[in-house]
Scaffold this active site. Structure first.
Site, PDB file in Angstrom:
ATOM      1  CD  GLU A 114     -19.254 -31.503 -39.012  1.00 54.93           C
ATOM      2  OE1 GLU A 114     -18.493 -30.915 -39.574  1.00 54.93           O
ATOM      3  OE2 GLU A 114     -19.913 -32.500 -39.762  1.00 54.93           O
ATOM      4  CB  SER A 152     -23.711 -24.998 -45.498  1.00 57.53           C
ATOM      5  OG  SER A 152     -24.772 -24.289 -45.070  1.00 57.53           O
ATOM      6  CB  CYS A 197     -17.495 -32.064 -42.814  1.00 58.25           C
ATOM      7  SG  CYS A 197     -19.200 -32.008 -43.040  1.00 58.25           S
ATOM      8  CD  GLU A 221     -16.761 -26.817 -46.924  1.00 54.78           C
ATOM      9  OE1 GLU A 221     -16.562 -27.968 -46.451  1.00 54.78           O
ATOM     10  OE2 GLU A 221     -17.727 -26.044 -46.651  1.00 54.78           O
ATOM     11  CE  LYS A 224     -35.515 -30.899 -43.174  1.00 53.01           C
ATOM     12  NZ  LYS A 224     -34.723 -30.944 -44.474  1.00 53.01           N
TER      13      LYS A 224
END
Length: 477
Positions: free
Chosen positions: A249, A228, A283, A378, A174
């Site tokens: 992750e 996220s 990331c 972030e 996906k």
């Protein structure tokens, strides 16, 4: 574009589509199917059958198929990289480099899969085991749902598809709604190489419809997600209801600590290397620059000068160093985060503006060590918050004062300080002598705290894609 379900290119069952936008120009590239719950049901039913088809192929034949895929990637990598650059805004040279990592990852996963040996328990380990042979084997989980983020379509495809397939699973990919093209192209090449059409499929659509339906279905045996932290928490809750394994992750606010025994020019070069690639949408990129006060101002000035010299523009232009962020919503969010940091006491030394999806690389100075951007916020874009410190104890305290713990880095000539930081920083990785934007295919890529759970990387994620079974041969001696 069309989805790849059951080995065929198909539209959504209701014909719904979304537009695929070039963030650099705003032009519509193509349309992408918006899958329905009915489509998800079809893709899962196919995958259940596909896993049986795939695992029935002898292991060495499966490896030959995946090796053929690598050769096909080699022929098509420039074409796929162009799609990656146009739909995601990543400079073409960076996209082409990413395609090289796809080839490497598949080969490394295949090499690791060939050495996934079971274990034999020592003979006669205790009285009740006399005369028995006890050993372990690995079995595939079954059907794996792989939910990918927009920022590294190639790398994420390889870590998820290669891992799942090498372990004998079928996989449902996906891709992110903004960057489906490259994933679709690579999925087609897996089919061309000989992977059964039910064993690898690509379905597109919103996370709230497609992602939730995939994760919630009991026929999905495992989930791997890059995204996220809020999305990861949501997925973990869904998986927990069925005690379903998931590898997550997630986000980070990675610290990069710079001491005053470091050459300032080298520090600036490392800071740029840790943050500017992919317009800061990585990331594990450095997101907090914790700089000793004696060189903090000089570092910030030179950093601003270096950013001013970088070309911001068309990802297909060889001179471009910084492309657009993924979409206008993301760009607006970054600007609002910059403004929020200023409200909390930071100052903009350079940048802080946007034009459409283009965000000018920004240097923030006088950043309070307890403000949001210095702790738990972030910023997924080209922003460099500079935070001062005096002692290593203070640097460690600032670095650890965050809900995140993905990666980290430190620059100093004092190895005792470097190792003290490496051992005490609460993160999944620490780079001594550079920024934390570092990932090898073989290393465990994992975050502490709210940066995720589970690991990606050859032997680590392969072991998360299998079940261990113990077989006992009773009274054979």
């Amino acid at each position: 574009m069309k989805m790849l379900i059951g080995g065929k290119e198909v539209e959504a069952s209701n014909g719904a589509v979304t537009k695929n936008i070039n963030p650099a120009t705003g032009a519509v590239i193509d349309t992408v199917p918006s899958a329905t719950a009915e489509d998800v049901e079809t893709v899962i039913a196919n995958a259940v059958q596909g896993q049986k088809e795939w695992v029935a192929i002898p292991f060495h034949k499966r490896m030959e198929i995946l090796e053929k895929f690598v050769l096909l990637i080699q022929e098509k990598e420039a074409e796929i990289a162009k799609v990656m650059a146009v739909e995601g805004g990543k400079p073409y040279a960076q996209a082409l480099g990413e395609m090289g990592r796809v080839k490497d990852a598949f080969r490394l996963y295949m090499a690791e899969a060939r050495t996934m040996y079971g274990k034999t328990i020592p003979m006669d380990p205790e009285p009740r085991g006399l005369g028995d042979v006890c050993f372990t084997v690995y079995e595939p989980l079954g059907v794996v749902a792989a939910i990918c983020a927009f920022n590294f379509p190639g790398v994420l495809f390889s870590h998820k598809a290669a891992c799942a397939l090498c372990a004998g699973n079928s996989v449902i990919l996906k891709p992110a709604s903004d960057t489906p093209g490259a994933t679709m192209m690579m999925t087609k090449l897996l089919l061309e190489a000989g992977v059964p059409g039910n064993a690898v499929q690509c379905i597109t659509g919103s996370g709230s419809v497609v992602g939730d339906a995939l994760v919630s279905d009991p026929r999905i045996a495992g989930v791997t997600l890059t995204g996220s932290t809020p999305v990861g928490i949501h997925i973990a809750k869904l998986c927990a209801q069925q005690l379903k394994p998931c590898s997550l992750e997630l986000g980070g606010n990675d610290p990069f600590v710079i001491f005053d025994d470091t050459d300032v020019d080298e520090a600036v070069e490392q800071a740029l290397g840790g943050r500017i690639a992919n317009a800061g949408q990585i990331c594990c990129s450095s997101k907090r620059f914790i700089v000793q006060n004696t060189i903090k101002d000089a570092f910030a000035r030179k950093l601003a000068d270096a950013l001013a010299a970088m070309k911001l523009g068309d990802p297909m232009d060889p001179e471009t160093k910084v492309g657009p962020v993924i979409n206008e919503k993301a760009a607006k969010t970054i600007i609002s985060q910059i403004e929020h940091a200023v409200e909390q006491g930071a100052k903009v030394l350079y940048g802080g503006t946007r034009n459409g999806c283009f965000v000018t690389p920004t240097v923030l100075v006088d950043v309070p060590k307890d403000c949001d951007v210095a702790t738990n916020e972030e910023i997924f874009g080209p922003v460099f918050p500079v935070i001062g410190f005096d002692t290593i104890e203070e640097a460690i305290a600032i670095a650890n004062n965050s809900q995140y713990g993905l990666s980290s880095g430190i620059l100093t000539k004092d190895m005792k300080k470097a190792m003290k930081f490496a051992l005490e920083v609460d993160s999944g990785a620490c780079v001594v002598g550079g920024n934390g934007n570092y990932r090898l295919t073989q290393q465990p890529f994992n975050g502490h705290k709210m940066s995720g759970m589970g690991s990606e990387g050859t032997m680590y994620s392969l072991h998360e894609m299998v079940k261990v079974k113990t077989i006992v041969l009773k009274n054979v001696f």
